[in-house]
Design a protein around this motif. Sequence first.
Motif, PDB file in Angstrom:
ATOM      1  N   PHE A 176      -3.985   9.216   7.305  1.00 37.03           N
ATOM      2  CA  PHE A 176      -4.101   8.102   7.788  1.00 37.03           C
ATOM      3  C   PHE A 176      -4.429   6.791   6.850  1.00 37.03           C
ATOM      4  O   PHE A 176      -4.026   5.767   7.162  1.00 37.03           O
ATOM      5  N   LEU A 177      -5.230   7.162   5.633  1.00 42.55           N
ATOM      6  CA  LEU A 177      -5.300   6.256   4.774  1.00 42.55           C
ATOM      7  C   LEU A 177      -3.999   5.638   3.825  1.00 42.55           C
ATOM      8  O   LEU A 177      -4.016   4.201   3.787  1.00 42.55           O
ATOM      9  N   VAL A 178      -3.208   6.651   3.661  1.00 40.14           N
ATOM     10  CA  VAL A 178      -2.074   6.066   3.014  1.00 40.14           C
ATOM     11  C   VAL A 178      -1.188   5.379   4.056  1.00 40.14           C
ATOM     12  O   VAL A 178      -0.545   4.242   3.735  1.00 40.14           O
ATOM     13  N   LEU A 179      -1.199   5.569   5.494  1.00 43.53           N
ATOM     14  CA  LEU A 179      -0.423   4.759   6.488  1.00 43.53           C
ATOM     15  C   LEU A 179      -1.254   3.485   6.513  1.00 43.53           C
ATOM     16  O   LEU A 179      -0.226   2.536   6.534  1.00 43.53           O
ATOM     17  N   LEU A 180      -2.529   3.415   6.499  1.00 39.15           N
ATOM     18  CA  LEU A 180      -3.165   2.178   6.431  1.00 39.15           C
ATOM     19  C   LEU A 180      -2.773   1.399   5.275  1.00 39.15           C
ATOM     20  O   LEU A 180      -2.517  -0.063   5.646  1.00 39.15           O
ATOM     21  N   GLY A 181      -2.509   2.071   4.059  1.00 40.95           N
ATOM     22  CA  GLY A 181      -2.332   1.174   2.831  1.00 40.95           C
ATOM     23  C   GLY A 181      -0.843   0.485   3.296  1.00 40.95           C
ATOM     24  O   GLY A 181      -0.688  -0.626   2.793  1.00 40.95           O
ATOM     25  N   PHE A 182       0.065   1.350   3.635  1.00 41.57           N
ATOM     26  CA  PHE A 182       1.462   0.803   3.696  1.00 41.57           C
ATOM     27  C   PHE A 182       1.461  -0.231   4.864  1.00 41.57           C
ATOM     28  O   PHE A 182       2.044  -1.303   4.575  1.00 41.57           O
ATOM     29  N   CYS A 183       0.704  -0.006   5.774  1.00 47.19           N
ATOM     30  CA  CYS A 183       0.841  -1.266   6.949  1.00 47.19           C
ATOM     31  C   CYS A 183       0.072  -2.594   6.372  1.00 47.19           C
ATOM     32  O   CYS A 183       1.052  -3.579   6.497  1.00 47.19           O
ATOM     33  N   ILE A 184      -0.663  -2.413   5.723  1.00 45.60           N
ATOM     34  CA  ILE A 184      -1.332  -3.802   5.038  1.00 45.60           C
ATOM     35  C   ILE A 184      -0.541  -4.343   4.065  1.00 45.60           C
ATOM     36  O   ILE A 184      -0.373  -5.450   3.944  1.00 45.60           O
ATOM     37  N   LEU A 185       0.222  -3.479   3.032  1.00 46.11           N
ATOM     38  CA  LEU A 185       0.904  -3.948   2.154  1.00 46.11           C
ATOM     39  C   LEU A 185       2.233  -4.572   2.776  1.00 46.11           C
ATOM     40  O   LEU A 185       2.761  -5.835   2.376  1.00 46.11           O
ATOM     41  N   GLU A 186       2.799  -3.864   3.689  1.00 45.04           N
ATOM     42  CA  GLU A 186       4.015  -4.343   4.343  1.00 45.04           C
ATOM     43  C   GLU A 186       3.758  -5.784   5.185  1.00 45.04           C
ATOM     44  O   GLU A 186       4.425  -6.656   5.300  1.00 45.04           O
ATOM     45  N   HIS A 187       2.438  -5.734   5.923  1.00 46.13           N
ATOM     46  CA  HIS A 187       2.326  -7.034   6.654  1.00 46.13           C
ATOM     47  C   HIS A 187       1.915  -8.391   5.783  1.00 46.13           C
ATOM     48  O   HIS A 187       2.520  -9.134   6.240  1.00 46.13           O
ATOM     49  N   PHE A 188       1.483  -8.126   4.685  1.00 52.37           N
ATOM     50  CA  PHE A 188       1.109  -9.043   3.902  1.00 52.37           C
ATOM     51  C   PHE A 188       2.338  -9.422   2.695  1.00 52.37           C
ATOM     52  O   PHE A 188       2.142 -10.177   1.648  1.00 52.37           O
ATOM     53  N   GLY A 189       3.573  -8.667   2.731  1.00 56.79           N
ATOM     54  CA  GLY A 189       4.568  -8.881   2.140  1.00 56.79           C
ATOM     55  C   GLY A 189       4.453  -8.429   0.372  1.00 56.79           C
ATOM     56  O   GLY A 189       4.956  -9.021  -0.250  1.00 56.79           O
ATOM     57  N   ARG A 190       3.597  -7.279   0.419  1.00 50.17           N
ATOM     58  CA  ARG A 190       3.521  -6.792  -1.016  1.00 50.17           C
ATOM     59  C   ARG A 190       4.023  -5.600  -1.270  1.00 50.17           C
ATOM     60  O   ARG A 190       4.383  -4.799  -0.170  1.00 50.17           O
ATOM     61  N   ALA A 191       4.465  -5.250  -2.455  1.00 48.72           N
ATOM     62  CA  ALA A 191       5.258  -4.099  -2.665  1.00 48.72           C
ATOM     63  C   ALA A 191       6.547  -3.853  -1.602  1.00 48.72           C
ATOM     64  O   ALA A 191       6.794  -2.701  -1.418  1.00 48.72           O
ATOM     65  N   THR A 192       6.979  -4.920  -1.128  1.00 53.61           N
ATOM     66  CA  THR A 192       7.949  -4.786  -0.173  1.00 53.61           C
ATOM     67  C   THR A 192       9.236  -4.018  -0.507  1.00 53.61           C
ATOM     68  O   THR A 192       9.894  -3.126   0.192  1.00 53.61           O
ATOM     69  N   ALA A 193       9.790  -4.193  -1.859  1.00 45.66           N
ATOM     70  CA  ALA A 193      10.909  -3.376  -2.489  1.00 45.66           C
ATOM     71  C   ALA A 193      10.506  -1.822  -2.213  1.00 45.66           C
ATOM     72  O   ALA A 193      11.395  -1.078  -2.147  1.00 45.66           O
ATOM     73  N   ALA A 194       9.311  -1.555  -2.647  1.00 44.96           N
ATOM     74  CA  ALA A 194       8.784  -0.039  -2.537  1.00 44.96           C
ATOM     75  C   ALA A 194       9.057   0.660  -1.240  1.00 44.96           C
ATOM     76  O   ALA A 194       9.315   1.567  -0.946  1.00 44.96           O
ATOM     77  N   ILE A 195       8.403  -0.394  -0.330  1.00 43.89           N
ATOM     78  CA  ILE A 195       8.177   0.079   0.905  1.00 43.89           C
ATOM     79  C   ILE A 195       9.486   0.544   1.464  1.00 43.89           C
ATOM     80  O   ILE A 195       9.811   1.272   2.225  1.00 43.89           O
ATOM     81  N   ARG A 196      10.318  -0.460   1.476  1.00 44.83           N
ATOM     82  CA  ARG A 196      11.853  -0.662   2.138  1.00 44.83           C
ATOM     83  C   ARG A 196      12.574   0.696   1.407  1.00 44.83           C
ATOM     84  O   ARG A 196      13.284   1.257   2.265  1.00 44.83           O
ATOM     85  N   TYR A 197      12.540   0.937  -0.039  1.00 39.35           N
ATOM     86  CA  TYR A 197      13.055   2.076  -0.441  1.00 39.35           C
ATOM     87  C   TYR A 197      12.513   3.285   0.155  1.00 39.35           C
ATOM     88  O   TYR A 197      13.457   4.277   0.651  1.00 39.35           O
TER      89      TYR A 197
END
Length: 443
Positions: A353-374
């Motif tokens: 749950f916490l890792v998914l939360l972290g991914f959602c936050i980073l994606e929403h605010f445009g951080r670590a975009t390349a890593a998340i897309r990969y």
Amino acid sequence: MNRSNSLDALRGFAILAMVLSSSIAFGILPGWMYHAQTPPPSHQFNPALPGLTWVDLVFPFFLFSMGAAIPLALRKKTSAFKVSGHILLRYALLVFFAVFTLHARAWVQSPGPGWTEQLVSIACFILLSFMFIRTESRWMLLFKIAAFAAGIVFLYLQPGFDIYKSDVIIIVLANMAFFGSAAWWLTRRHPLVRIGILPFIVAIFIAEGWAQELFSWSPLPWMYKFYYLKYLFIIIPGTFAGEWLLLQTPEQTEADKRKWMLMAACALLLVIVNLVGLQSRWLLVNLSLSVAIGTFMLVLSNRISAPVRSWKNFLQAGIYLLWLGLCFDSTQGGIKKDPSNYAYYFVTGGLAFLVLLGFCILEHFGRATAAIRYLAANGRNPMVAYVTGNLLLLPLLHLTGAIQLFSALENNVWLGVLRGLLFTGIVSVVTIFFVNRKWYWKT
């Protein structure tokens, strides 16, 4: 924002970590680089050994992402007949996948595989592509039918074919896809009933008499055992995550953005703290830090001017399950993946749950975009990533003689890690190649 990107990223992280954990050098790396119950150098299984490593997070994270995908896949289906057909077909296809892919491995075909077995493995990989690539074309449908027919003939002609020989990981996933989907569909309007299923699972596990007979009974033991249902403790929380992913995300102020980013960092910190604390068995220190960090996150979430309901739900569920799991760590001999126990289900579910939360936050605010897309790209085609190593890459390494170069990387710690990274990287390249051409393997 495509909210499912974060879920795909979680699944992609799990599948790549699974490949990495099985391809690093064995026997020479630190204990935390392997399953807690199979420590180096002998890797002899010790069921009495408690602990949690990053390798032990791989399977529950994948299970959690499977559970979260269930509402996303079934929410638009209104016909109970069609849903039942979808669930049964997926179950059957995954069971076939488990049996076929195990028998397709060169070292399963023969204890001393030669070039013939290696080529057959590659041919099986190609067959799988025709079997499972989703298509609307009638011509491709004919190829699909022919591929399944060829696969059945292959199994029939195998001298050592045994229906009881299958990939147990995929068998578990098949059972979780079936029972998790059925549980969500039947309780989609009554979520509390869905939670209420879990105590009955516990009762069957610990009871005697007729309950023990139910636990032991199986009409087809090669594809179903009640024992597998213990993983509903991860699948069912995952279904709630999938429902919450469908909620809207309101715009955030700069002040709120900073708070959420801080919580994303705290989520990562909680994962690291628990991996270190539970594996080192610093139980009181780990519990204290988890309570302190979790409390800080909960308090901070209440100071958001425009609350994000889904993120807050992820946070609350994650912290609750983590704390619950840490309390259970004082039972059943401590947290263990094998045999898995309640501390393991709750801790890993909470961390998912916490890792998914972290991914959602980073994606929403445009951080670590390349890593998340990969990660998300790999997560969109997990079946390809799962079998590429055994059915394509290893046979090619043996046929070309390059396996000797990989084997030479087993005698040094850093080279042993590099071996895993190279292997995983090649698997990832193949997976993304399929994704870019929209060749998705689906059940």
